[in-house]
Design a protein around this motif. Structure first.
Motif: not given
Length: 128
Positions: A107-117, A101-105, A52-56, A25-31
């Motif tokens: 595609y997703c990756s499994l790199g830990e550094s990509e995730y902020s929360n 990962d809150l950056r609009w994207g 990824c929320r926007s593309t599935g 919860s708490g997201f400001t966009s679907d990306g």
């Protein structure tokens, strides 16, 4: 403020199955994208799946591919991302975390550094 709460961890026997859930919860966009990670005792944290929320779009680590499914259900204020795992083995024993990962994207990756929360984790234990 983004919040992630995991649930569904349990003690299961070898060959069993589990559904892990992440209430997001708490997201400001679907990306955004959600990843599932796990950390076994004395091992580094490992990314196992993401969506990824926007593309599935989804991605699986080799360690769980073919016996796991990631998906999401959208709610009014809370989205739930689940990870279904079958044919569990003792090697799957770990604390499982979901992360955002809150950056609009697309595609997703499994790199830990990509995730902020990150959530607080849920324990999965598979007995021999």
């Amino acid at each position: 403020q983004v919040q992630l709460v995991e649930s569904g961890g349990d003690l299961v026997q070898r060959g069993g199955s589990l559904r892990l859930s992440c209430a997001a919860s708490g997201f400001t966009s679907d990306g955004y994208c959600i990843g599932w990670f796990r950390q076994a005792p004395w091992k580094e944290r490992e990314g196992v799946s993401c969506i990824c929320r926007s593309t599935g779009w989804t991605l699986y680590a080799d360690s769980i591919r073919g016996r796991s499914t990631i998906g999401s259900d959208s709610g009014k204020n809370v989205d739930t991302v689940y990870l279904d795992m079958v044919n569990l083995a003792p090697e799957d024993t770990a604390v499982y975390y979901c992360a955002a990962d809150l950056r609009w994207g697309n595609y997703c990756s499994l790199g830990e550094s990509e995730y902020s929360n990150w959530g607080q984790g849920t324990q999965v234990t598979v007995s021999p």
